[in-house]
Enzyme design. Structure first.
Site, PDB file in Angstrom:
ATOM      1  N   LEU A  22     -74.847 -26.795   0.100  1.00 16.67           N
ATOM      2  CA  LEU A  22     -73.809 -25.776  -0.138  1.00 16.67           C
ATOM      3  C   LEU A  22     -72.495 -26.190   0.511  1.00 16.67           C
ATOM      4  O   LEU A  22     -71.922 -25.465   1.320  1.00 16.67           O
ATOM      5  CB  LEU A  22     -74.278 -24.410   0.386  1.00 16.67           C
ATOM      6  N   ARG A  63     -78.830 -24.130   7.303  1.00 18.59           N
ATOM      7  CA  ARG A  63     -78.887 -22.900   8.099  1.00 18.59           C
ATOM      8  C   ARG A  63     -78.790 -21.693   7.164  1.00 18.59           C
ATOM      9  O   ARG A  63     -78.198 -21.785   6.085  1.00 18.59           O
ATOM     10  CB  ARG A  63     -77.762 -22.867   9.140  1.00 18.59           C
ATOM     11  N   ILE A 122     -63.491 -34.652 -15.631  1.00 20.69           N
ATOM     12  CA  ILE A 122     -63.286 -35.265 -16.960  1.00 20.69           C
ATOM     13  C   ILE A 122     -64.663 -35.532 -17.590  1.00 20.69           C
ATOM     14  O   ILE A 122     -65.500 -36.174 -16.962  1.00 20.69           O
ATOM     15  CB  ILE A 122     -62.540 -36.615 -16.855  1.00 20.69           C
ATOM     16  N   LYS A 176     -68.499 -45.603  -9.248  1.00 26.74           N
ATOM     17  CA  LYS A 176     -68.233 -44.987 -10.558  1.00 26.74           C
ATOM     18  C   LYS A 176     -68.071 -46.052 -11.635  1.00 26.74           C
ATOM     19  O   LYS A 176     -68.531 -45.878 -12.773  1.00 26.74           O
ATOM     20  CB  LYS A 176     -66.980 -44.116 -10.472  1.00 26.74           C
TER      21      LYS A 176
HETATM   22  N1  NAI Z   1     -66.117 -33.207  -3.389  1.00 27.82           N
HETATM   23  C1  NAI Z   1     -65.851 -33.714  -4.596  1.00 27.82           C
HETATM   24  O1  NAI Z   1     -64.739 -33.566  -5.130  1.00 27.82           O
HETATM   25  C2  NAI Z   1     -66.902 -34.449  -5.334  1.00 27.82           C
HETATM   26  C3  NAI Z   1     -68.116 -34.757  -4.766  1.00 27.82           C
HETATM   27  N2  NAI Z   1     -69.057 -35.441  -5.486  1.00 27.82           N
HETATM   28  C4  NAI Z   1     -70.359 -35.729  -4.916  1.00 27.82           C
HETATM   29  O2  NAI Z   1     -71.055 -34.513  -4.737  1.00 27.82           O
HETATM   30  C5  NAI Z   1     -71.920 -34.586  -3.606  1.00 27.82           C
HETATM   31  C6  NAI Z   1     -71.581 -33.484  -2.627  1.00 27.82           C
HETATM   32  O3  NAI Z   1     -70.239 -33.610  -2.249  1.00 27.82           O
HETATM   33  P1  NAI Z   1     -69.498 -32.461  -1.406  1.00 27.82           P
HETATM   34  O4  NAI Z   1     -69.931 -31.136  -1.852  1.00 27.82           O
HETATM   35  O5  NAI Z   1     -68.061 -32.824  -1.460  1.00 27.82           O
HETATM   36  O6  NAI Z   1     -70.036 -32.775   0.039  1.00 27.82           O
HETATM   37  P2  NAI Z   1     -70.106 -31.767   1.267  1.00 27.82           P
HETATM   38  O7  NAI Z   1     -70.267 -32.615   2.468  1.00 27.82           O
HETATM   39  O8  NAI Z   1     -68.992 -30.805   1.206  1.00 27.82           O
HETATM   40  O9  NAI Z   1     -71.446 -30.971   0.968  1.00 27.82           O
HETATM   41  C7  NAI Z   1     -72.725 -31.463   1.169  1.00 27.82           C
HETATM   42  C8  NAI Z   1     -73.537 -30.316   1.699  1.00 27.82           C
HETATM   43  O10 NAI Z   1     -74.901 -30.690   1.725  1.00 27.82           O
HETATM   44  C9  NAI Z   1     -75.450 -30.202   2.915  1.00 27.82           C
HETATM   45  N3  NAI Z   1     -76.640 -30.963   3.257  1.00 27.82           N
HETATM   46  C10 NAI Z   1     -76.719 -32.273   3.552  1.00 27.82           C
HETATM   47  N4  NAI Z   1     -78.005 -32.589   3.862  1.00 27.82           N
HETATM   48  C11 NAI Z   1     -78.717 -31.463   3.757  1.00 27.82           C
HETATM   49  C12 NAI Z   1     -80.073 -31.131   3.982  1.00 27.82           C
HETATM   50  N5  NAI Z   1     -80.943 -32.046   4.387  1.00 27.82           N
HETATM   51  N6  NAI Z   1     -80.474 -29.878   3.777  1.00 27.82           N
HETATM   52  C13 NAI Z   1     -79.597 -28.933   3.387  1.00 27.82           C
HETATM   53  N7  NAI Z   1     -78.285 -29.161   3.156  1.00 27.82           N
HETATM   54  C14 NAI Z   1     -77.865 -30.413   3.359  1.00 27.82           C
HETATM   55  C15 NAI Z   1     -74.343 -30.368   3.950  1.00 27.82           C
HETATM   56  O11 NAI Z   1     -74.568 -29.550   5.066  1.00 27.82           O
HETATM   57  C16 NAI Z   1     -73.142 -29.927   3.135  1.00 27.82           C
HETATM   58  O12 NAI Z   1     -72.945 -28.549   3.204  1.00 27.82           O
HETATM   59  C17 NAI Z   1     -71.726 -36.010  -3.060  1.00 27.82           C
HETATM   60  O13 NAI Z   1     -72.698 -36.847  -3.620  1.00 27.82           O
HETATM   61  C18 NAI Z   1     -70.339 -36.393  -3.556  1.00 27.82           C
HETATM   62  O14 NAI Z   1     -70.171 -37.781  -3.675  1.00 27.82           O
HETATM   63  C19 NAI Z   1     -68.834 -35.818  -6.788  1.00 27.82           C
HETATM   64  C20 NAI Z   1     -67.659 -35.541  -7.401  1.00 27.82           C
HETATM   65  C21 NAI Z   1     -66.576 -34.865  -6.707  1.00 27.82           C
HETATM   66  N1  LIG Z   2     -64.190 -38.551  -3.165  1.00 27.99           N
HETATM   67  C1  LIG Z   2     -64.174 -38.561  -4.577  1.00 27.99           C
HETATM   68  C2  LIG Z   2     -64.718 -37.284  -5.101  1.00 27.99           C
HETATM   69  C3  LIG Z   2     -65.019 -37.327  -6.527  1.00 27.99           C
HETATM   70  O1  LIG Z   2     -65.741 -38.155  -7.029  1.00 27.99           O
HETATM   71  C4  LIG Z   2     -62.761 -38.749  -5.088  1.00 27.99           C
HETATM   72  O2  LIG Z   2     -61.834 -38.553  -4.313  1.00 27.99           O
HETATM   73  O3  LIG Z   2     -62.590 -39.099  -6.254  1.00 27.99           O
END
Ligand code: NAI
Ligand SMILES: N[C@@H](CC=O)C(=O)O
Length: 452
Positions: free
Chosen positions: A12, A47, A134, A203
């Protein structure tokens, strides 16, 4: 409305919360489009959270969620390549379809994950893994399915593009803009992935596989980040009618011509492109992918490349595809209404697995690009002639030369743009230029592409 589709969201953070918000905001649209009720039944969180609907089960045991009877589709948005892999494999083993935004995981382990999904008759959907909001995976796998793709070039990291835009337009310091990108939820958990080009390379590996029908080969992507780009080079490039963008390229080479090898170039690096190219005007967190295919020609896809809303849009597009599959009675191989049937006839990597080809990935020294060179020379007569002679002896054609006034006493920066050349030839020429007595510093080189 027929049976509910039950979703689990693992993680989350930025994306997981974005998905919950999207479902809350657009549930009526989702229902009207899919004909199904869509509910989140479980979330994986470290949590207990008091801001989550009390009807949703919160669980820190992600493996239990991945096997839960209460879940049809598992959305993995925790990131990383260890637990995320275990959880996805467990979900697949338990007959769950998976949606993931995790490009690092797929670039490194996608061949294994997709094969396991196919063996278990489920689908692993990953629209959000490339270029944020996209719909480039859908476009390339489905809308361009009749085309032969020759090359693609893309701005595929939102954080990097945001940083370069803010630095160029507002003169802001690198660290300050990176900080803002983190606050806005654009950056990876480890932001060196963004600024060193690793995220773009992840990517690109995915895009290249679906463009050319090759297995995922992240380890063969040539990768340079944006940390070495100076304002001085940005300004010289602009003076010559170019803009520096951080781009990923996947190019099919047929091996025609002198010294040219046949194979595929996979490279991520800063690149000078013409200022009037559409890609040169894609700014901020926007991403864009330019695809050159036959017979269609060039098409460009643009939108937000990172952030909660854009990424949630892509995640939920995948969920909607799967909902339609889960809801169909005539879409599976047996004509049955088996909820776990693959149903989705689009292969994970766009080509049927047995048809993936072993076309070689070219080594860096075999790649062909134009170059921007910045050479610092003592302001002696004949120095320019020495440099141009070395380039010409190496068969390198000069496209433009700019000699700037001395910024240190007796030293002049000389800027040279070249036509495309095989990298090994450029390496040899630079080695010789750096050995000239009149040359005072290492030659700065940035690749150049006319995108024609
Ligand atoms: N933020 C972005 O714009 C984009 C992110 N992504 C991908 O999406 C995925 C998530 O990215 P975000 O949401 O930005 O990361 P984030 O770090 O904001 O969220 C990850 C969440 O997962 C939780 N988490 C990690 N291990 C856990 C566990 N064992 N049990 C329960 N919760 C756990 C963390 O506490 C954190 O809240 C990554 O693979 C990232 O590369 C892909 C495209 C865009
Ligand atoms: N960290 C990445 C998130 C999306 O894939 C970016 O900045 O493009």
């Amino acid at each position: 409305m027929s049976n509910s589709i039950k979703l689990a969201i693992l993680g989350l953070g930025t994306v997981g919360t974005g998905v919950i918000n999207l479902i809350n905001d657009n549930l009526d649209e989702l229902k009207r489009r899919s004909g199904r009720n869509i509910i989140i039944t479980e979330v994986g969180t470290r949590r207990q959270r008091d801001d989550i609907d009390p009807d949703i089960i919160q669980n820190s045991d992600l493996m239990a969620i991945a096997a839960s009877e209460n879940v049809d589709i598992v959305i993995e948005v925790i990131g990383g390549t260890t637990l995320a892999k275990d959880v996805i494999m467990h979900a697949i083993k338990n007959g769950k379809h998976v949606v993931t935004a995790n490009k690092a995981l797929l670039a490194e382990h996608g061949n294994e994950i997709f094969a396991f999904a196919e063996a278990n008759n489920v689908h692993v959907a990953y629209e959000a893994a490339v270029a944020g909001g996209i719909p480039i995976i859908k476009v390339m796998r489905e809308a361009l399915a009749a085309n032969k793709i020759d090359w693609l070039a893309g701005i595929i990291n939102g954080t990097g593009n945001f940083i370069m835009t803010e630095m160029r337009d507002k003169g802001r310091p690198f660290a300050d803009v990176l900080n803002e990108a983190q606050e806005l939820g654009y950056a990876e958990a480890d932001p060196t992935f963004d600024v060193e080009g690793i995220d773009a390379a992840h990517k690109l590996a995915l895009l290249a596989s679906i463009a050319f029908g090759i297995p995922l080969q992240f380890d063969k992507v040539y990768c340079e980040g944006i940390t070495g780009i100076t304002l001085q080079d940005v300004n010289y490039a602009e003076e010559l009618g170019y803009r520096i963008k951080h781009l990923g390229f996947a190019v099919r080479r047929d091996g025609q011509g002198d010294n040219n090898a046949a194979g595929i170039e996979l490279r991520v690096h800063p690149t000078l492109i013409p200022q009037d190219a559409l890609l040169a005007n894609v700014n901020g967190v926007k991403n864009a992918v330019l695809v050159n295919s036959h017979p269609l020609g060039q098409t460009l896809y643009c939108g937000d490349g990172a952030g909660a809303g854009a990424t949630a849009s892509a995640v939920m597009a995948d969920v909607m595809d799967l909902v339609r599959v889960l809801g169909s009675t005539d879409n599976d191989d047996q004509g049955s209404n088996n909820q776990n049937n693959h149903g989705h006839h689009v292969p994970h990597l766009a080509f049927i697995p047995e048809q993936l080809s072993d076309t070689p990935i070219l080594r860096a020294e075999q790649m062909i690009t134009g170059y921007y060179l910045r050479v610092h020379a003592n302001d002696n007569p004949g120095v320019l002639a020495d440099i141009t002679r070395i380039l010409s002896d190496a068969g390198i054609n000069i496209d433009a030369i700019l000699q700037k006034p001395a910024h240190k006493v007796g030293q002049v920066p000389v800027i040279i743009l070249t036509l495309p050349v095989v990298e090994s030839q450029m390496n040899l020429a630079i080695e010789k230029i750096e050995k000239l007595e009149t040359i005072t510093d290492k030659v700065v080189r940035i690749r150049l592409d006319e995108l024609a």
